[in-house]
Design an enzyme around this catalytic site. Structure first.
Site, short mmCIF file in Angstrom:
data_model
loop_
_atom_site.label_atom_id
_atom_site.label_comp_id
_atom_site.label_asym_id
_atom_site.label_seq_id
_atom_site.Cartn_x
_atom_site.Cartn_y
_atom_site.Cartn_z
CB THR A 196 -1.68 2.57 -14.95
OG1 THR A 196 -1.79 3.63 -16.10
CG2 THR A 196 -2.62 3.25 -13.51
N GLY A 226 -7.36 8.00 -21.59
CA GLY A 226 -7.18 6.73 -21.95
C GLY A 226 -8.19 5.82 -20.69
CG ASP A 227 -7.80 2.28 -18.87
OD1 ASP A 227 -6.98 3.13 -19.19
OD2 ASP A 227 -8.05 1.47 -17.75
N GLY A 248 -3.25 -1.07 -18.00
CA GLY A 248 -3.07 -1.59 -19.55
C GLY A 248 -3.26 -1.20 -20.86
N1 ASP Z 1 -4.57 2.14 -19.02
C1 ASP Z 1 -3.96 3.07 -19.01
C2 ASP Z 1 -4.37 3.77 -20.50
O1 ASP Z 1 -4.38 3.37 -21.47
C3 ASP Z 1 -1.56 2.63 -18.98
C4 ASP Z 1 -1.71 2.10 -18.36
O2 ASP Z 1 -2.30 1.64 -16.80
O3 ASP Z 1 -0.69 1.40 -18.45
O4 ASP Z 1 -4.14 5.58 -20.68
#
Ligand code: ASP
Length: 329
Positions: A196, A226-227, A248
């Site tokens: 991300t 996601g977050d 993450g």
């Molecule tokens: N947090 C992001 C998600 O879960 C992915 C990432 O940050 O790598 O969509």
């Protein structure tokens, strides 16, 4: 009458929202002048030196440098933190190296479905988008949601129609095709599941901002979000405390309300940014079984990068000193 009150209401909302981006003279009396800085990330994960060629490593570092320099110059020239955050993220979104914008991973239906969010620590206003497939820079759309609408989050086709109304750059979905991400989907390579980009900044006016943008997780299904577009999980900014951007395993960041939790520990327990970030990432998130990291900055220009993965693409630019790193210590 009803119509008139709606117009007045919308006008009041837009005025309050705009105050985050309005420029003013740096307030010397408050001692904020010259206190500015920015931290960015390009995702956390199983990033190991043994799996990286020197050439690839240089490419990542060069792009991180370019992105952070763009934001730093804005801050240096009396620009706002929200502008620095957006413009730094745009550089990362336009690169195929990171899982956001151009380099977004593919979902299970072989599409690039992107999420982004942005927040102003001065006004606590925020904007977010999820599941967009044809907007070149989702972070700019998130900013438009914050500044030009009375909403906080727009999704899918509705968000894309709003992008069109706002005159943002739309692209054919083939723009987001990259061979390596497509191959990752076909193999569903575990180590490349996520990634991300994000930025946090403090400007000369004492205002904090943060933003996050992502393609999400490779092979995601059922419209999974996601977050990254969730305020409080992937992004949070509050002038009282700090600005945070997460990366993450998103499900854990949502359940742990990770970005807000760091701010809350600072606000209600008087913890420092570093102490709060350590507690949340190394203790709480780990205990939950989650992996990933955050970047953060506070109004006194303390910054933090905390992650419990092997590596995290990251750069810090504070007091004319730039640091770019990839691996863990
Ligand atoms: N947090 C992001 C998600 O879960 C992915 C990432 O940050 O790598 O969509």
């Amino acid at each position: 009458m009803h119509k008139l009150s709606s117009i007045v209401f919308l006008f009041i909302i837009l005025i309050t929202k705009l105050s985050c981006v309005q420029n003013q003279n740096p307030n010397k009396k408050d001692g904020f002048e010259n206190k500015f800085g920015i931290v960015i990330h390009g995702g956390a994960g199983t990033i190991l030196k043994k799996n990286m060629s020197d050439e690839k490593e240089q490419q990542y570092k060069a792009k991180l440098k370019e992105a952070i320099q763009v934001g730093y110059e804005i801050l240096k020239n009396n620009g706002t933190s929200i502008d620095a955050v957006e413009k730094s993220i745009i550089v990362l979104e336009n690169s195929p190296l990171f899982n956001a914008g151009k380099g977004s991973v593919f979902s299970n239906r072989k599409k690039n479905e992107m999420d982004a969010s942005i927040m102003c620590g001065k006004t606590l206003n925020a904007g977010a988008v999820s599941g967009v497939t044809n907007v070149k820079n989702p972070i700019s759309l998130a900013l438009a949601v914050m500044n030009q609408s009375e909403h906080v989050m727009l999704s899918n086709k509705g968000a894309e129609s709003f992008a069109k109304v706002q005159g943002l750059k739309l692209v054919d979905s083939t723009y987001f095709y990259t061979k390596s991400r497509y191959r990752s989907l076909l193999k569903t390579i575990k180590t490349e599941k996520y990634g991300t980009v994000g930025a946090v900044a403090l400007d000369k006016f004492g205002n904090l901002s943060s933003g996050t943008s992502t393609g999400g997780m490779t092979n995601k299904k059922w419209g999974r979000i996601g977050d990254s577009p969730i305020i409080g999980a992937g992004t949070y900014a509050n002038n009282k405390t700090c600005a945070i951007s997460s990366t993450g395993w998103g499900e854990f960041f949502i359940r742990g309300v990770i970005a807000y939790d760091i701010s809350a520990m600072m606000e209600y327990q008087n913890l420092s940014l570093q102490e709060a970030a350590y507690k949340v990432i190394q203790e709480k998130l780990k205990k939950m079984g989650g992996s990933g990291g955050i970047i953060g900055i506070d109004r006194n220009l303390n910054s933090v990068v905390e992650f419990n993965t092997k590596g995290m693409y990251r750069a810090t630019y504070i007091n004319d000193s730039i640091q770019i790193k990839i691996y863990g210590n």
